[in-house]
Design a protein around this motif. Sequence first.
Motif, PDB file in Angstrom:
ATOM      1  N   ILE A  51     -21.743  -1.412   4.443  1.00  0.00           N
ATOM      2  CA  ILE A  51     -22.499  -1.161   3.225  1.00  0.00           C
ATOM      3  C   ILE A  51     -23.929  -0.735   3.524  1.00  0.00           C
ATOM      4  CG2 ILE A  51     -23.147  -2.092   0.985  1.00  0.00           C
ATOM      5  CD1 ILE A  51     -20.121  -1.854   1.535  1.00  0.00           C
ATOM      6  N   ASP A  52     -24.585  -1.431   4.432  1.00  0.00           N
ATOM      7  CA  ASP A  52     -25.967  -1.104   4.763  1.00  0.00           C
ATOM      8  C   ASP A  52     -26.051   0.324   5.309  1.00  0.00           C
ATOM      9  OD1 ASP A  52     -28.326  -1.080   6.917  1.00  0.00           O
ATOM     10  OD2 ASP A  52     -28.788  -2.575   5.380  1.00  0.00           O
ATOM     11  N   ARG A  53     -26.801   1.200   4.609  1.00  0.00           N
ATOM     12  CA  ARG A  53     -26.795   2.622   4.943  1.00  0.00           C
ATOM     13  C   ARG A  53     -27.377   2.900   6.319  1.00  0.00           C
ATOM     14  NH1 ARG A  53     -26.501   7.261   2.007  1.00  0.00           N
ATOM     15  NH2 ARG A  53     -26.444   6.049   0.075  1.00  0.00           N
ATOM     16  N   ASP A  54     -28.497   2.259   6.648  1.00  0.00           N
ATOM     17  CA  ASP A  54     -29.158   2.550   7.922  1.00  0.00           C
ATOM     18  C   ASP A  54     -28.304   2.131   9.101  1.00  0.00           C
ATOM     19  OD1 ASP A  54     -31.300   3.533   6.493  1.00  0.00           O
ATOM     20  OD2 ASP A  54     -32.379   1.605   6.507  1.00  0.00           O
ATOM     21  N   ARG A  55     -27.731   0.957   9.054  1.00  0.00           N
ATOM     22  CA  ARG A  55     -26.917   0.483  10.172  1.00  0.00           C
ATOM     23  C   ARG A  55     -25.585   1.233  10.255  1.00  0.00           C
ATOM     24  NH1 ARG A  55     -29.990  -3.565   8.237  1.00  0.00           N
ATOM     25  NH2 ARG A  55     -31.105  -4.857   9.766  1.00  0.00           N
ATOM     26  N   PHE A  56     -25.050   1.602   9.093  1.00  0.00           N
ATOM     27  CA  PHE A  56     -23.828   2.407   9.113  1.00  0.00           C
ATOM     28  C   PHE A  56     -24.080   3.762   9.765  1.00  0.00           C
ATOM     29  CE2 PHE A  56     -21.318   5.781   7.155  1.00  0.00           C
ATOM     30  CZ  PHE A  56     -20.030   5.357   7.411  1.00  0.00           C
ATOM     31  N   ALA A  91       0.842  -1.193   0.000  1.00  0.00           N
ATOM     32  CA  ALA A  91       0.000   0.000   0.000  1.00  0.00           C
ATOM     33  C   ALA A  91       0.874   1.238   0.000  1.00  0.00           C
ATOM     34  CB  ALA A  91      -0.920  -0.006   1.221  1.00  0.00           C
ATOM     35  N   LYS A  92       0.796   2.025  -1.063  1.00  0.00           N
ATOM     36  CA  LYS A  92       1.646   3.194  -1.192  1.00  0.00           C
ATOM     37  C   LYS A  92       1.147   4.367  -0.362  1.00  0.00           C
ATOM     38  CE  LYS A  92       3.157   1.940  -5.849  1.00  0.00           C
ATOM     39  NZ  LYS A  92       3.264   2.376  -7.260  1.00  0.00           N
ATOM     40  N   ASP A  93      -0.141   4.431  -0.093  1.00  0.00           N
ATOM     41  CA  ASP A  93      -0.679   5.516   0.701  1.00  0.00           C
ATOM     42  C   ASP A  93      -1.842   4.988   1.521  1.00  0.00           C
ATOM     43  OD1 ASP A  93      -2.581   5.099  -1.197  1.00  0.00           O
ATOM     44  OD2 ASP A  93      -2.237   6.981  -2.257  1.00  0.00           O
ATOM     45  N   ALA A  94      -2.411   5.889   2.338  1.00  0.00           N
ATOM     46  CA  ALA A  94      -3.502   5.481   3.227  1.00  0.00           C
ATOM     47  C   ALA A  94      -4.748   5.049   2.465  1.00  0.00           C
ATOM     48  CB  ALA A  94      -3.841   6.630   4.178  1.00  0.00           C
ATOM     49  N   ALA A  95      -4.928   5.594   1.266  1.00  0.00           N
ATOM     50  CA  ALA A  95      -6.123   5.265   0.504  1.00  0.00           C
ATOM     51  C   ALA A  95      -6.126   3.817   0.035  1.00  0.00           C
ATOM     52  CB  ALA A  95      -6.256   6.204  -0.688  1.00  0.00           C
ATOM     53  N   ALA A  96      -4.947   3.200  -0.066  1.00  0.00           N
ATOM     54  CA  ALA A  96      -4.856   1.824  -0.554  1.00  0.00           C
ATOM     55  C   ALA A  96      -4.949   0.796   0.563  1.00  0.00           C
ATOM     56  CB  ALA A  96      -3.546   1.630  -1.322  1.00  0.00           C
ATOM     57  N   ARG A  97      -5.064   1.231   1.806  1.00  0.00           N
ATOM     58  CA  ARG A  97      -5.103   0.297   2.926  1.00  0.00           C
ATOM     59  C   ARG A  97      -6.504  -0.241   3.140  1.00  0.00           C
ATOM     60  NH1 ARG A  97      -1.626   4.172   6.981  1.00  0.00           N
ATOM     61  NH2 ARG A  97       0.397   3.917   5.991  1.00  0.00           N
ATOM     62  N   ASP A  98      -6.554  -1.443   3.720  1.00  0.00           N
ATOM     63  CA  ASP A  98      -7.821  -2.084   4.023  1.00  0.00           C
ATOM     64  C   ASP A  98      -8.209  -1.715   5.448  1.00  0.00           C
ATOM     65  OD1 ASP A  98     -10.033  -3.692   4.187  1.00  0.00           O
ATOM     66  OD2 ASP A  98      -8.886  -5.490   4.668  1.00  0.00           O
ATOM     67  N   PRO A 149     -15.190   8.109   8.512  1.00  0.00           N
ATOM     68  CA  PRO A 149     -15.922   6.836   8.371  1.00  0.00           C
ATOM     69  C   PRO A 149     -16.597   6.688   7.007  1.00  0.00           C
ATOM     70  CG  PRO A 149     -16.346   7.803  10.522  1.00  0.00           C
ATOM     71  CD  PRO A 149     -15.612   8.833   9.730  1.00  0.00           C
ATOM     72  N   TRP A 150     -17.057   7.799   6.430  1.00  0.00           N
ATOM     73  CA  TRP A 150     -17.670   7.717   5.111  1.00  0.00           C
ATOM     74  C   TRP A 150     -16.639   7.306   4.052  1.00  0.00           C
ATOM     75  CZ3 TRP A 150     -17.116  10.749   0.567  1.00  0.00           C
ATOM     76  CH2 TRP A 150     -18.090  10.523  -0.396  1.00  0.00           C
ATOM     77  N   LEU A 151     -15.411   7.838   4.161  1.00  0.00           N
ATOM     78  CA  LEU A 151     -14.355   7.426   3.238  1.00  0.00           C
ATOM     79  C   LEU A 151     -14.015   5.953   3.415  1.00  0.00           C
ATOM     80  CD1 LEU A 151     -11.958  10.509   3.473  1.00  0.00           C
ATOM     81  CD2 LEU A 151     -13.524   9.941   1.623  1.00  0.00           C
ATOM     82  N   TRP A 152     -13.956   5.498   4.653  1.00  0.00           N
ATOM     83  CA  TRP A 152     -13.713   4.077   4.897  1.00  0.00           C
ATOM     84  C   TRP A 152     -14.841   3.218   4.323  1.00  0.00           C
ATOM     85  CZ3 TRP A 152     -12.133   4.608  10.757  1.00  0.00           C
ATOM     86  CH2 TRP A 152     -10.873   5.219  10.822  1.00  0.00           C
ATOM     87  N   ARG A 153     -16.047   3.714   4.387  1.00  0.00           N
ATOM     88  CA  ARG A 153     -17.192   2.980   3.827  1.00  0.00           C
ATOM     89  C   ARG A 153     -17.035   2.826   2.316  1.00  0.00           C
ATOM     90  NH1 ARG A 153     -22.782   4.890   2.325  1.00  0.00           N
ATOM     91  NH2 ARG A 153     -24.103   3.030   2.376  1.00  0.00           N
ATOM     92  N   ARG A 154     -16.590   3.874   1.652  1.00  0.00           N
ATOM     93  CA  ARG A 154     -16.380   3.789   0.204  1.00  0.00           C
ATOM     94  C   ARG A 154     -15.297   2.764  -0.135  1.00  0.00           C
ATOM     95  NH1 ARG A 154     -15.603   9.289  -2.866  1.00  0.00           N
ATOM     96  NH2 ARG A 154     -15.547   7.729  -4.522  1.00  0.00           N
ATOM     97  N   ARG A 155     -14.203   2.740   0.646  1.00  0.00           N
ATOM     98  CA  ARG A 155     -13.134   1.776   0.374  1.00  0.00           C
ATOM     99  C   ARG A 155     -13.590   0.346   0.639  1.00  0.00           C
ATOM    100  NH1 ARG A 155      -8.874   5.394   3.797  1.00  0.00           N
ATOM    101  NH2 ARG A 155      -8.904   7.216   2.424  1.00  0.00           N
ATOM    102  N   ALA A 156     -14.383   0.167   1.708  1.00  0.00           N
ATOM    103  CA  ALA A 156     -14.898  -1.173   1.985  1.00  0.00           C
ATOM    104  C   ALA A 156     -15.823  -1.641   0.876  1.00  0.00           C
ATOM    105  CB  ALA A 156     -15.631  -1.166   3.330  1.00  0.00           C
ATOM    106  N   ALA A 157     -16.651  -0.739   0.355  1.00  0.00           N
ATOM    107  CA  ALA A 157     -17.545  -1.108  -0.740  1.00  0.00           C
ATOM    108  C   ALA A 157     -16.763  -1.464  -1.995  1.00  0.00           C
ATOM    109  CB  ALA A 157     -18.505   0.048  -1.023  1.00  0.00           C
ATOM    110  N   LYS A 158     -15.677  -0.752  -2.226  1.00  0.00           N
ATOM    111  CA  LYS A 158     -14.844  -1.047  -3.395  1.00  0.00           C
ATOM    112  C   LYS A 158     -14.190  -2.415  -3.267  1.00  0.00           C
ATOM    113  CE  LYS A 158     -11.072   0.893  -6.152  1.00  0.00           C
ATOM    114  NZ  LYS A 158     -10.093   2.016  -6.271  1.00  0.00           N
ATOM    115  N   ARG A 159     -13.732  -2.766  -2.075  1.00  0.00           N
ATOM    116  CA  ARG A 159     -13.099  -4.074  -1.884  1.00  0.00           C
ATOM    117  C   ARG A 159     -14.116  -5.204  -1.998  1.00  0.00           C
ATOM    118  NH1 ARG A 159      -7.962  -4.475  -0.239  1.00  0.00           N
ATOM    119  NH2 ARG A 159      -6.860  -2.566   0.353  1.00  0.00           N
TER     120      ARG A 159
END
Length: 436
Positions: free
Chosen positions: A168-173, A106-113, A194-204
């Motif tokens: 992923i689930d919007r209401d529970r998130f 992972a070259k930067d924080a955006a690439a981390r899980d 947390p919203w940015l982390w949600r986007r990365r989790a959805a991408k993975r």
Amino acid sequence: LHVALGKSVGAKPPPSATHPLWGFRRPRAMASPSGGDGDSELILHRWPSAWGLPSLSPECVAVEAYLRLAGLRFACEDCKTPYASPSGQLPALDQCADIVGEDAGAKDAAARDHTGALAARRIADHLAKKVANLDAHLGSAADRAHLAAYLALVESKLATATAHYTWIDRDRFTAHTREAYGAAFPAPLSYIIPWLWRRRAAKRLGAPLGGEVSDAAVRAGAADAYAALSVFLRDRGGDQFMFGKKPTSLDAVAFAHLSFHALAPVGDALRDELKKHPNLINYVERVRRVTFPDASGNGGTGGSAMDAIDSSKWLDPPDRTGSGRRRGWWGYGGDASRGGWSDGKKEPLKKKPRSAKDIRFRRRSRWSVAIAIAAVASYLLTGELITFVFSEEGEGDREVNEGAAEEVEDAEEEVELEEPLDDDDAEEPPPEAEEE
């Protein structure tokens, strides 16, 4: 756990089961310079406890369960954000100042899980190879095949359901996940990060946030996994763990996700299906009662227990012994420049090769220092605190300057001669003019 699920199964649960707050000791990793939990050579960095679980992340629970089931001595360090971890991810394992779980690619924080799934997998593989292998007692090929199959089942079905309802689930998130994971950040970062982390989790997970996600498919996958694990536990386990009396890595992973579905508020959509398998509920409660300490910090295996296994019995014991190591800001040992030694003979340790993250950090540090020096220099020059006067003249320039100076002096003398006289100095008219 029985109270949380709203159903009584079998015998009356023990008093500790009516209070699903799973207690555990949380010693500071480096609080004591000698003796006690502060000298643990394994330090688990994890998310803090929440929702009646040892950690709000099931991946952190899985790693801690592995350590406890193996009976290893370790200490826990709660990190409110992954940026407080030495690897920038949670979970992370510090083994004698060596960090396990870091994503070197992972070259930067955006690439981390940020879900921690990859880090937990790396830590489990490391522990199995160098510290303690929970699966070593599985001698037959059939047992090893069953282990691989059910590990894949848990990771593909239960872990997917966990990530779906957590991120992923919007209401529970919105109701639970964002508040739990963003509690350490000030507004508006508590919403943005947390919203940015949600986007990365959805991408993975391959589940775009704007698309249609089949909730029924996720529930069906979890139901299939519950049924398969229930049958396997009934046929093979029976006594206490999935493969009988001895735990395996499957117990650590299955316990983490099953307990998360049973107690976490984001797992409420799966509880009705989980209640259909009482033996799974009893299994989770047995593992919890045997493995983790109670609310007062008593009981459990591994961690700070008296019978916990130290580094002398690891599969690959560390080279540095407790008597010959120096302790500093960076923990045990280190390279020769930090004053670390491999043993009492004071032989300098081999310098650890720098990772891509270390190289990037050093390069950015140099640029930061250079920019700071340039800023200070520009301030001194533009603020007229320091003035430079440059005077460089050749022989030709000196002759020209001398000639120009002589011309200026002649011009000044001519101006002085041509100046008009004052009234007092003017000549009086002759007397003849006055008489006329």
